[in-house]
Write a protein that holds these residues in place. Structure first.
Motif, mmCIF file in Angstrom:
data_model
loop_
_atom_site.group_PDB
_atom_site.id
_atom_site.type_symbol
_atom_site.label_atom_id
_atom_site.label_comp_id
_atom_site.label_asym_id
_atom_site.label_seq_id
_atom_site.Cartn_x
_atom_site.Cartn_y
_atom_site.Cartn_z
ATOM 1 N N LYS A 165 0.844 -1.194 0.000
ATOM 2 C CA LYS A 165 0.000 0.000 0.000
ATOM 3 C C LYS A 165 0.883 1.248 0.000
ATOM 4 C CE LYS A 165 -3.701 -2.253 2.618
ATOM 5 N NZ LYS A 165 -4.514 -2.196 3.871
ATOM 6 N N PRO A 166 1.516 1.569 -1.125
ATOM 7 C CA PRO A 166 2.411 2.738 -1.161
ATOM 8 C C PRO A 166 1.698 4.062 -0.946
ATOM 9 C CG PRO A 166 2.050 1.843 -3.364
ATOM 10 C CD PRO A 166 1.454 0.857 -2.406
ATOM 11 N N SER A 167 0.384 4.061 -1.020
ATOM 12 C CA SER A 167 -0.354 5.298 -0.785
ATOM 13 C C SER A 167 -0.251 5.764 0.666
ATOM 14 C CB SER A 167 -1.828 5.116 -1.160
ATOM 15 O OG SER A 167 -2.424 4.070 -0.399
ATOM 16 N N GLN A 168 0.268 4.914 1.550
ATOM 17 C CA GLN A 168 0.441 5.299 2.951
ATOM 18 C C GLN A 168 1.546 6.339 3.130
ATOM 19 O OE1 GLN A 168 1.204 1.705 5.151
ATOM 20 N NE2 GLN A 168 -0.880 0.908 4.916
ATOM 21 N N LEU A 169 2.467 6.411 2.198
ATOM 22 C CA LEU A 169 3.604 7.316 2.333
ATOM 23 C C LEU A 169 3.147 8.767 2.271
ATOM 24 C CD1 LEU A 169 6.219 5.478 0.058
ATOM 25 C CD2 LEU A 169 5.978 5.375 2.543
ATOM 26 N N THR A 170 3.591 9.544 3.234
ATOM 27 C CA THR A 170 3.236 10.955 3.298
ATOM 28 C C THR A 170 4.328 11.715 4.042
ATOM 29 O OG1 THR A 170 1.614 12.549 4.117
ATOM 30 C CG2 THR A 170 1.922 10.549 5.402
ATOM 31 N N LEU A 171 4.411 13.017 3.759
ATOM 32 C CA LEU A 171 5.386 13.881 4.428
ATOM 33 C C LEU A 171 4.731 14.725 5.523
ATOM 34 C CD1 LEU A 171 7.473 15.139 1.352
ATOM 35 C CD2 LEU A 171 8.120 13.399 3.024
ATOM 36 N N ASP A 172 3.509 14.391 5.886
ATOM 37 C CA ASP A 172 2.810 15.192 6.893
ATOM 38 C C ASP A 172 3.506 15.158 8.245
ATOM 39 O OD1 ASP A 172 0.966 15.806 4.978
ATOM 40 O OD2 ASP A 172 -0.517 14.302 5.625
ATOM 41 N N ASN A 173 4.094 14.015 8.579
ATOM 42 C CA ASN A 173 4.784 13.925 9.872
ATOM 43 C C ASN A 173 5.931 14.918 9.972
ATOM 44 O OD1 ASN A 173 3.092 11.878 10.708
ATOM 45 N ND2 ASN A 173 4.500 10.231 10.168
ATOM 46 N N TYR A 174 6.670 15.099 8.887
ATOM 47 C CA TYR A 174 7.795 16.042 8.912
ATOM 48 C C TYR A 174 7.287 17.477 8.983
ATOM 49 C CZ TYR A 174 10.950 12.199 7.899
ATOM 50 O OH TYR A 174 11.673 11.033 7.983
ATOM 51 N N GLY A 175 6.164 17.753 8.314
ATOM 52 C CA GLY A 175 5.589 19.085 8.430
ATOM 53 C C GLY A 175 5.128 19.378 9.843
ATOM 54 N N ASN A 176 4.490 18.398 10.469
ATOM 55 C CA ASN A 176 4.059 18.581 11.857
ATOM 56 C C ASN A 176 5.245 18.685 12.801
ATOM 57 O OD1 ASN A 176 1.383 18.366 10.985
ATOM 58 N ND2 ASN A 176 1.341 16.134 11.305
ATOM 59 N N LEU A 177 6.320 17.975 12.478
ATOM 60 C CA LEU A 177 7.503 18.013 13.340
ATOM 61 C C LEU A 177 8.140 19.405 13.348
ATOM 62 C CD1 LEU A 177 9.112 15.886 15.051
ATOM 63 C CD2 LEU A 177 10.740 15.832 13.175
ATOM 64 N N LEU A 178 8.143 20.055 12.202
ATOM 65 C CA LEU A 178 8.709 21.405 12.129
ATOM 66 C C LEU A 178 7.875 22.412 12.916
ATOM 67 C CD1 LEU A 178 9.773 21.523 8.360
ATOM 68 C CD2 LEU A 178 11.209 21.116 10.361
ATOM 69 N N GLU A 179 6.618 22.099 13.136
ATOM 70 C CA GLU A 179 5.761 22.984 13.918
ATOM 71 C C GLU A 179 5.829 22.675 15.410
ATOM 72 O OE1 GLU A 179 1.895 22.531 12.323
ATOM 73 O OE2 GLU A 179 2.393 23.385 10.356
ATOM 74 N N ASN A 180 6.522 21.604 15.770
ATOM 75 C CA ASN A 180 6.690 21.242 17.178
ATOM 76 C C ASN A 180 7.857 22.042 17.760
ATOM 77 O OD1 ASN A 180 7.350 19.906 19.649
ATOM 78 N ND2 ASN A 180 6.335 18.056 18.912
ATOM 79 N N ASP A 181 7.559 22.978 18.638
ATOM 80 C CA ASP A 181 8.600 23.850 19.184
ATOM 81 C C ASP A 181 9.654 23.069 19.960
ATOM 82 O OD1 ASP A 181 7.270 25.993 18.095
ATOM 83 O OD2 ASP A 181 6.173 26.480 19.939
#
Length: 296
Positions: A70-86
């Motif tokens: 299921k390659p559709s699971q791959l996403t970069l959202d975690n890295y975007g959220n990580l950059l918003e984590n102070d």
């Protein structure tokens, strides 16, 4: 006739089809074993990378290997959220603020001290070097309480400066020992020629010792960088909330099992990438430093 048979026999033994097949199979088998070991060694890293690219729901519902179906699971959202984590962002910056000075100071001070121990004659040199060698067996845990009290008395406990100084203090004995042995193997004729040409100690150090000792210095820089970058114990004790590195920040982000994989996997892989980049950037010098002195 006998001489020809004697010379032909070794030729047949060394160049025959049988020995060549044995060497080929042996070499191929060894390469196959090494490839398998490398793949097994890389499985956790691959799993961490794929887990960092999957959402929390996907990680909780199945293993990271399901991404291959299921390659559709791959996403970069975690890295975007990580950059918003102070906490994670500040921890990453603090890791850089701690690692770079600690690495530079250890390399610079140990290189100067190693040159002095290897090529300068001063009273008590050998005894002082024995003290440095003796400090190699002192564990870092033995200085936690005394240095914590001393840093608190001078007002640097909990700061980036305190963490850096602790790493420098316990990184110097090994660094001096490593570089001193490497510098001592440099031919004395090179230094004598430099002195005949009017070179002073500073000139010899920068023009002769440093260029020849670059492989050992690069190897030391990699070791020190990796040790400080991945440190948790010292940072956990000596760094307050405003100075905590990425390792402490990730440790504090841990919630109940499986509910923080979106932060832990992504932050851990981010923490892994930088040391890998540093290692591969200096890989050539690292190999030269490890092999230095093994052959003449």
């Amino acid at each position: 006739m006998s001489e020809q048979s004697e010379t032909a026999a070794p030729a047949r033994r060394s160049g025959g089809l049988g020995p060549r097949l044995v060497r080929l199979v042996s070499k191929g088998f060894l390469q196959a074993v090494l490839i398998v070991i490398a793949l097994v060694w890389l499985v956790p890293t691959l799993g961490l990378a794929l887990a960092s690219l999957r959402s929390l729901q996907d990680n909780n519902s199945g293993g990271w290997w399901t991404v291959f179906t299921k390659p559709s699971q791959l996403t970069l959202d975690n890295y975007g959220n990580l950059l918003e984590n102070d906490t994670i962002r500040d921890g990453f910056l603090n890791t850089i603020y701690i690692t770079l000075p600690a690495t530079f100071l250890v390399v610079a001070i140990s290189a100067l001290a190693a040159y002095a121990f290897a090529w300068l004659d001063f009273p008590g040199r050998d005894w002082l070097f024995l003290v440095v060698v003796g400090l190699l067996v002192v564990p870092i845990q033995i200085g936690l309480i005394p240095l914590a009290k001393m840093f608190g008395a001078i007002g640097i406990f909990g700061s980036v400066t305190g963490v850096v100084l602790y790493h420098v203090a316990f990184g110097l004995p090994f660094a001096i020992f490593l570089l001193r042995n490497f510098f001592a193997a440099i031919p004395a004729s090179l230094l004598e020629a430099a002195r005949i040409d009017g070179g002073r100690d500073w000139t010899i150090f920068f023009r002769v010792i440093l260029p020849l000792g670059l492989p050992a210095i690069a190897s030391l820089a990699i070791f020190q960088f990796l040790w400080v970058w991945n440190d948790l114990l010292i940072a956990l004790i000596f760094a307050d909330r405003g100075a905590q590195p990425l390792t402490v920040a990730l440790q504090q982000q841990t919630r109940s099992f499986g509910s923080s994989l979106d932060v832990i996997a992504t932050g851990s892989f981010l923490s892994l990438i930088v040391p890998l980049v540093v290692f591969f950037a200096f890989q050539r010098y690292f190999v030269q430093g490890v092999l230095a002195g093994s052959v003449k």
